[in-house]
Write a protein that holds these residues in place. Structure first.
Motif, PDB file in Angstrom:
ATOM      1  N   VAL A  54       0.803  -1.131   0.036  1.00 28.91           N
ATOM      2  CA  VAL A  54       0.062   0.118   0.010  1.00 28.91           C
ATOM      3  C   VAL A  54       0.871   1.424  -0.116  1.00 28.91           C
ATOM      4  O   VAL A  54       1.641   1.330   0.791  1.00 28.91           O
ATOM      5  CB  VAL A  54      -0.901  -0.088   1.215  1.00 28.91           C
ATOM      6  CG1 VAL A  54      -2.086   1.218   0.967  1.00 28.91           C
ATOM      7  CG2 VAL A  54      -1.613  -1.098   1.389  1.00 28.91           C
TER       8      VAL A  54
ATOM      9  N   PHE B 228      -7.509   1.266   3.537  1.00 29.90           N
ATOM     10  CA  PHE B 228      -7.560  -0.226   3.068  1.00 29.90           C
ATOM     11  C   PHE B 228      -8.193  -1.046   4.389  1.00 29.90           C
ATOM     12  O   PHE B 228      -8.837  -1.994   4.290  1.00 29.90           O
ATOM     13  CB  PHE B 228      -6.224  -0.752   2.756  1.00 29.90           C
ATOM     14  CG  PHE B 228      -5.850  -0.670   1.379  1.00 29.90           C
ATOM     15  CD1 PHE B 228      -5.921   0.338   0.416  1.00 29.90           C
ATOM     16  CD2 PHE B 228      -5.596  -1.697   0.565  1.00 29.90           C
ATOM     17  CE1 PHE B 228      -5.743   0.711  -0.669  1.00 29.90           C
ATOM     18  CE2 PHE B 228      -5.596  -1.795  -0.936  1.00 29.90           C
ATOM     19  CZ  PHE B 228      -5.402  -0.266  -1.486  1.00 29.90           C
TER      20      PHE B 228
ATOM     21  N   ARG C 105     -10.124  -4.366   3.014  1.00 29.85           N
ATOM     22  CA  ARG C 105      -9.357  -4.909   1.657  1.00 29.85           C
ATOM     23  C   ARG C 105      -8.094  -5.538   2.355  1.00 29.85           C
ATOM     24  O   ARG C 105      -7.873  -6.383   1.861  1.00 29.85           O
ATOM     25  CB  ARG C 105      -8.802  -3.808   0.923  1.00 29.85           C
ATOM     26  CG  ARG C 105      -9.798  -2.845   0.229  1.00 29.85           C
ATOM     27  CD  ARG C 105      -9.052  -2.234  -0.837  1.00 29.85           C
ATOM     28  NE  ARG C 105      -9.962  -0.866  -1.257  1.00 29.85           N
ATOM     29  CZ  ARG C 105      -9.338   0.042  -1.998  1.00 29.85           C
ATOM     30  NH1 ARG C 105      -8.208  -0.083  -2.908  1.00 29.85           N
ATOM     31  NH2 ARG C 105     -10.105   1.070  -2.378  1.00 29.85           N
TER      32      ARG C 105
END
Length: 356
Positions: A109, A124, A129
């Motif tokens: 990320v 996220f 996610r």
């Protein structure tokens, strides 16, 4: 004949295994209820799924379990380059290997649009996610978010020394430095030289220097110090250390061993000693810190290992623990785990020689 996986459903597997679709779901999507199903039934379901070529729907499984089966590693390219990306590679490799071995995915990320890398990592998490985050200290320090400091979110920091209630995995620099001084004393060295940046430059500069000076005092040895400038690149650091030690040797003699803040300085010491007609380790022993380049130096360098692989592995395991918990960090007691640095003895240290 094996059917194409794209057309195989849970119902197909259930018919083949002669169980209900709910039982198939519990076997193939492990949960707390999976343990209630007999091993014979579980084996029948797995065998049927294999025979039919069944592949579970990732999104459906995530909705069912509430887990993404993924852990994010926050890493922005700019931050990595600024802080020496090749240096941290062993830590990231260990994080990646450990997470994948647990059957989870690794998601890198970074910053996007108007979000910093840390802010995007939080997004996220909030969007499910990923189930947890690992954030290197240099990334978090560059882009802190105050809400994260006291957050109950499943986040693990590595090599971070600021205030936080999050789990942290850090290196204990001092342990390996004490081992290094003790090793030299056992080889008969009595006059040691410390080469490193000024202690006020960085926390680790002060910690390593103080550990060296304290160990020298405790063992009844003598020491002197060469303060180094710390240029940006490894090549510049080697060159600067070489020039500084050459000038130092011209005015000082008698030391039989050099302990360096980092191994780039130790490589510079190798070059300076060679230019001065001194051999490593026959005339002067040399010890570096980090253990990235040390094994391929010549002679192979005795070095204090930064234990980057172990730091990465422990951080990944902590993230997996948090990701596996249904309550995230609720009731989780903050931990600061100190991974001790370790002396790796090679061929750049030997019995002390007499030098006037």
């Amino acid at each position: 004949m094996t059917r194409k996986s794209s057309k195989v459903t849970i119902e197909d597997v259930a018919r083949r295994a002669k169980v209900s679709p709910g039982t198939v779901s519990k076997v193939l999507n492990p949960s707390s209820e999976s343990g209630r199903i007999s091993e014979a039934c579980s084996q029948a379901v797995r065998k049927a799924a294999l025979q039919l070529g069944y592949q579970p729907n990732y999104h459906a499984r995530s909705l069912l379990t509430g887990k993404a089966r993924a852990i994010g590693v926050v890493l922005n390219q700019g931050d990595a380059e600024e802080n020496g990306a090749p240096f941290w590679a062993p830590m990231f490799n260990a994080i990646d290997t450990t997470i994948r071995a647990s059957g989870r995915h690794v998601v890198i990320v970074g910053a996007v649009d108007d979000l910093t890398d840390v802010a995007n990592g939080l997004r996220f998490l909030n969007e499910h996610r990923v189930d947890a985050l690992v954030i290197p200290g240099f990334v978090f320090a560059a882009h802190p978010i105050s809400a994260t400091m006291d957050s109950a979110l499943p986040i693990v920091l590595t090599e971070f020394h600021g205030p936080t209630s999050l789990p942290v995995v850090n290196l204990d620099d001092a342990v390996g430095v004490v081992e290094a001084v003790t090793h030299l004393a056992q080889l008969g060295h009595r006059r040691l030289l410390w080469m490193g940046p000024p202690p006020e430059l960085h926390r680790s500069c002060a910690v390593r220097r103080d550990a060296f000076l304290k160990a020298v005092q405790n063992l009844g040895l003598e020491s002197t110090e060469l303060c180094l400038v710390r240029p940006r690149t490894d090549q510049e650091q080697v060159a600067a250390a070489r020039a500084s030690l050459l000038n130092f040797i011209a005015e000082h003699s008698g030391f039989t061993a050099v302990v360096c803040y980092e191994e780039t300085a130790a490589l510079g010491a190798y070059a300076a000693l060679a230019n001065a007609g001194l051999r490593v380790p026959e005339d002067v022993s040399v010890i570096g810190f980090d253990d990235i380049y040390a094994p391929v130096a010549w002679p192979p360098m005795t070095a204090i290992s930064h234990q980057l692989q172990k730091i990465g592995r422990v951080a990944a395991l902590r993230a997996i623990e948090l990701a596996s918990s249904d309550t995230a960090r609720a009731g989780f007691q903050q931990q600061i785990e100190q991974i001790p640095s370790q002396l790796m003895i090679r061929q750049s240290t030997a019995t002390a020689a007499l030098r006037g």
